[in-house]
Design a protein around this motif. Structure first.
Motif, short mmCIF file in Angstrom:
data_model
loop_
_atom_site.label_atom_id
_atom_site.label_comp_id
_atom_site.label_asym_id
_atom_site.label_seq_id
_atom_site.Cartn_x
_atom_site.Cartn_y
_atom_site.Cartn_z
N PRO A 371 0.91 -1.15 -0.39
CA PRO A 371 0.39 -0.27 0.27
C PRO A 371 1.03 1.17 0.09
CG PRO A 371 -0.91 -1.71 1.28
CD PRO A 371 0.25 -1.96 1.08
N ARG A 372 1.89 0.93 0.80
CA ARG A 372 2.73 2.04 0.59
C ARG A 372 3.24 2.90 -0.99
NH1 ARG A 372 8.31 4.70 0.79
NH2 ARG A 372 8.85 3.07 0.26
N LEU A 373 4.06 1.88 -1.47
CA LEU A 373 4.48 1.34 -2.92
C LEU A 373 3.49 2.08 -3.68
CD1 LEU A 373 6.57 -1.27 -3.70
CD2 LEU A 373 7.21 0.78 -1.73
N ALA A 374 2.35 1.91 -3.48
CA ALA A 374 0.77 2.02 -4.88
C ALA A 374 0.36 3.53 -4.57
CB ALA A 374 0.03 0.67 -4.19
N GLN A 375 0.52 3.86 -3.15
CA GLN A 375 0.03 5.50 -2.93
C GLN A 375 -0.17 6.62 -4.36
OE1 GLN A 375 1.37 6.37 1.64
NE2 GLN A 375 2.70 7.13 0.41
N GLY A 415 -10.51 -0.93 -8.83
CA GLY A 415 -10.85 -0.80 -6.99
C GLY A 415 -11.13 -2.01 -6.60
N THR A 416 -10.79 -3.18 -7.05
CA THR A 416 -10.96 -4.36 -6.51
C THR A 416 -9.61 -5.27 -6.84
OG1 THR A 416 -12.47 -5.44 -8.75
CG2 THR A 416 -13.43 -4.81 -5.96
N SER A 417 -9.30 -6.17 -5.82
CA SER A 417 -8.74 -7.20 -6.86
C SER A 417 -8.83 -8.46 -7.38
CB SER A 417 -6.93 -7.82 -5.13
OG SER A 417 -8.34 -8.35 -4.45
N ASP A 418 -7.93 -9.32 -7.57
CA ASP A 418 -8.75 -10.33 -8.53
C ASP A 418 -8.79 -11.17 -7.55
OD1 ASP A 418 -6.70 -8.78 -10.64
OD2 ASP A 418 -5.55 -11.10 -11.04
N SER A 419 -8.92 -11.00 -6.56
CA SER A 419 -9.86 -11.54 -5.59
C SER A 419 -11.23 -11.18 -5.19
CB SER A 419 -9.50 -12.50 -4.65
OG SER A 419 -8.65 -10.94 -3.46
N GLN A 422 -12.23 -5.33 -2.22
CA GLN A 422 -11.55 -4.08 -2.32
C GLN A 422 -10.57 -3.07 -2.16
OE1 GLN A 422 -13.78 -2.22 0.38
NE2 GLN A 422 -13.61 -0.02 -0.46
N ILE A 423 -9.81 -2.55 -2.88
CA ILE A 423 -8.33 -1.82 -2.71
C ILE A 423 -8.16 -0.12 -2.12
CG2 ILE A 423 -7.26 -0.61 -3.91
CD1 ILE A 423 -6.93 -3.02 -5.86
#
Length: 493
Positions: A371-375, A415-419, A422-423
Motif C-alpha cells: 500500500p505504501r508503494l501503491a499510493q 478498485g478490487t483485486s483479482d480475488s 476492495q482496494i
C-alpha cells in the motif's frame, strides 16, 4: 519496563541502544527543514547525527517546519520526547537501534509568522525539504504549474503564504530587506533535477507577485541537485511494539529503515554547508546520472511491483519479491527496458546496482508495504515509469513491459483485486482515476485522457496499442496469467 524516550533518559537508554556522543544542548540551528517525516529522520537527520557524533558541524542543527495539518501531529509526538528519534536499522543479519538528536525544534504548521521569522534568522543557511513528489506543483512534462489554486493563493497573498514555496519566498524577501545573504534551497525529494524543479517553483511563484524579486532569486539563490536513497516504511503499532519489546524503548514515533543509505549532491552552497563528506555524502559535479539510476531502477522498480502485488492480495514488499512471477516480471522489465536506457553512472555497473536493489526489496525485516508503494501513483507514475516509456519511444524501442506497468496501475484503480477484495486508495486524484479505470474495462484508452499524467506518451500509437492489449488481457486472464504471458514474450504478439 520500557523507558520513555527523553533527553533525561539518555543515560539509561545507552544500555539498550546507541545514543548521541554530543550534548544536544550545544547545538545551534543551521538548517530549516520542511517535511519532517520518516524519510527525513532516517536520512538527512541520520547523516547530521553521524557528523555531530564526530564533533563536527554542531552549528548545523535542524529546525523543522510544518505546512500540512499532519505536521502538527508530528510536532506533538516529537516535542513530547525532546525532538529525539529512535532509528532502527534492519538488515537481513542485523538489527540495531540508535537515538538521534540533530533536531532542536519543529514549528507548527499554523504558525506562519514564526516560520518566516525562522527563515530570516541569519543562522539558517540551508532550507531543505522532503515534501513528496506531488508537492512541487509540476505537470507531466516537469513544468511548474502557476495555475494551481494553492499557488494562485500565494501569488495573490505573498505576505500570508500557505505553501512551502510561498513561505520560502516570504523568508527570502525578509532576508533581502534586512541585508542578509540568502539561504541555499535543497530539495531531498525523488524528482529528476530536483534543484531545477525547486528553483522553477520558487522563482515562478515569486514572479506572480513581484517579477523583479523573482529575477533577484534566480540570480542570487542556489538550488543544488541531490539524489537521496533509503527505504523507509511507514511507522505503525507493529514498529512501536517491536522497539519496546526488543530494545526496551518507548518512542512516540520511531523510524524503521534499511541499513543502506546514499546521498549524492552538487557542491553548490554559497552560504556554507556542514562537512557531510566526512560521513559518506558524495559531492559530485553532476548528480543527473545518479538520479536517473535511482529514480528509474529503484523507484521505477517499486512502482512496477506495487500493482501486480496489490492485485494478488500481497501486503509486504518482501512477499512480492518471494512471488516467482512478480520477481521475474521485475527482473525482465529492468534488464530489457529500463536499464538499457539509463545513462552511464561513474564507477557503477548498472546490472550490479539492480542486484543490490533486488536484495534490498527482498529484505523481510523492513516490513515495507505494498500500500505504501501503491499510493500517490498520479504523481509517481509520471516521474518513475513514464519517463522511461517516453525515452524508449523516442528511440524507436518497444515498451511491452512498461505499458504493462501502466495497465496494471489502471486495473488496480478499478478498485478490487483479482480475488474481489476492495482496494483502499491513497491518491489525490483517486476519484477521477477510478472513474476512468472503470470505463477502461471496455475502452482501455479512456484511462489515457490525463495529459497531466501521461503527457506525450498517451499520443503514441504503439503505447496505446500495447496498453490497451495489456488492460484487456488483465481483465480476461487475470494478473498472474498476464505476467506469465509477458514472461514468455506472448503478451507482445
Amino acid at each position: 519496563m520500557a523507558v520513555k524516550l527523553s533527553s533525561a533518559a539518555l543515560g539509561e537508554i545507552a544500555h539498550m541502544a546507541a545514543v548521541p556522543a554530543y550534548d544536544p544542548i550545544m547545538l545551534t540551528p543551521g538548517i530549516l527543514h520542511f517535511g519532517v517525516g520518516n524519510f527525513h529522520r532516517a536520512h538527512q537527520a541520520v547523516y547530521l547525527d553521524d557528523l555531530f557524533n564526530k564533533g563536527h558541524g554542531l552549528d548545523w542543527a535542524i529546525v523543522g517546519a510544518g505546512v500540512m495539518p499532519s505536521d502538527a501531529r508530528m510536532r506533538e509526538k516529537l516535542a513530547g520526547q525532546d525532538f529525539l528519534t529512535t532509528v532502527v536499522e534492519q538488515d537481513n543479519n542485523r538489527t540495531a537501534a540508535r537515538v538521534t538528536a540533530p533536531m532542536i525544534d519543529i514549528i507548527a504548521p499554523a504558525d506562519t509568522d514564526k516560520i518566516i521569522a525562522a527563515l530570516a534568522d541569519p543562522r539558517i543557511r540551508i532550507v531543505s525539504m522532503t515534501i513528496t513528489e506531488g508537492g512541487y506543483f509540476i505537470d507531466a512534462s516537469g513544468a511548474f504549474n502557476p495555475g494551481h489554486p494553492a499557488i494562485f493563493h500565494d501569488g495573490q497573498n505573498p505576505d500570508r503564504p500557505k505553501t512551502v514555496f510561498g513561505l520560502i519566498v516570504a523568508g527570502l524577501k525578509r532576508r533581502r530587506g534586512a541585508g542578509l545573504a540568502p539561504f541555499t534551497i535543497m530539495s531531498c525529494d525523488n524528482i529528476p533535477g530536483n534543484g531545477e524543479v525547486t528553483e522553477n517553483a520558487v522563482v515562478g511563484l515569486a514572479a506572480l507577485s513581484d517579477p523583479a524579486f523573482a529575477e533577484w532569486i534566480a540570480g542570487n539563490v542556489a538550488f543544488p541537485n541531490s539524489m537521496v536513497d533509503r527505504i523507509t516504511p511507514a511507522t505503525g503499532q507493529r514498529e512501536m511494539d517491536f522497539l519496546r519489546d526488543t530494545f526496551g524503548i518507548e518512542d512516540n514515533w520511531p523510524v524503521f529503515c534499511e541499513e543502506f543509505k546514499q546521498w549524492v549532491m552538487e557542491d553548490n552552497f554559497p552560504a556554507g554547508r556542514p562537512p557531510l563528506e566526512k560521513v559518506g555524502v558524495q559531492f559530485v559535479p553532476d548528480v543527473a546520472p545518479y538520479e536517473h539510476m535511482k529514480i528509474r531502477i529503484l523507484n521505477g522498480g517499486h512502482a512496477a511491483i506495487a500493482y501486480p502485488a496489490a492485485l494478488l492480495d500481497i501486503h509486504f514488499v518482501h512477499e512480492a519479491m518471494e512471488h516467482p512471477l512478480i520477481r521475474a516480471f521485475l527482473a525482465k522489465l529492468e534488464k530489457e527496458e529500463i536499464i538499457p536506457i539509463v545513462p552511464p553512472v561513474p564507477d557503477t555497473d548498472l546490472n550490479e546496482y539492480y542486484g543490490l536493489i533486488e536484495r534490498r526489496f527482498s529484505n523481510p525485516k523492513i516490513g515495507d508495504t505494498i500500500p505504501r508503494l501503491a499510493q500517490d501513483g498520479s504523481n509517481r507514475q509520471p516521474k518513475f515509469i513514464l519517463p522511461s516509456t517516453a525515452d524508449r519511444l523516442r528511440e524507436g524501442k518497444d515498451i511491452v513491459g512498461l505499458s504493462l506497468v501502466s495497465a496494471l496501475w489502471c486495473r488496480y484503480f478499478e478498485g478490487t483485486s483479482d480475488s474481489g477484495k476492495q482496494i483502499i486508495f491513497n491518491d489525490t486524484s483517486a476519484d477521477k482515476l477510478q472513474a476512468a479505470a472503470r470505463q477502461a474495462r471496455d475502452n482501455p484508452e479512456a484511462f489515457l485522457v490525463f495529459d497531466e499524467i501521461f503527457g506525450e506518451v498517451a499520443h503514441s500509437e504503439l503505447f496505446r496499442r500495447r496498453f490497451s492489449h495489456a488492460v484487456r488481457t488483465l481483465w480476461a486472464e487475470g494478473t498472474a496469467k498476464t505476467l506469465e504471458l509477458y514472461l514468455s514474450d506472448a503478451l507482445a504478439r
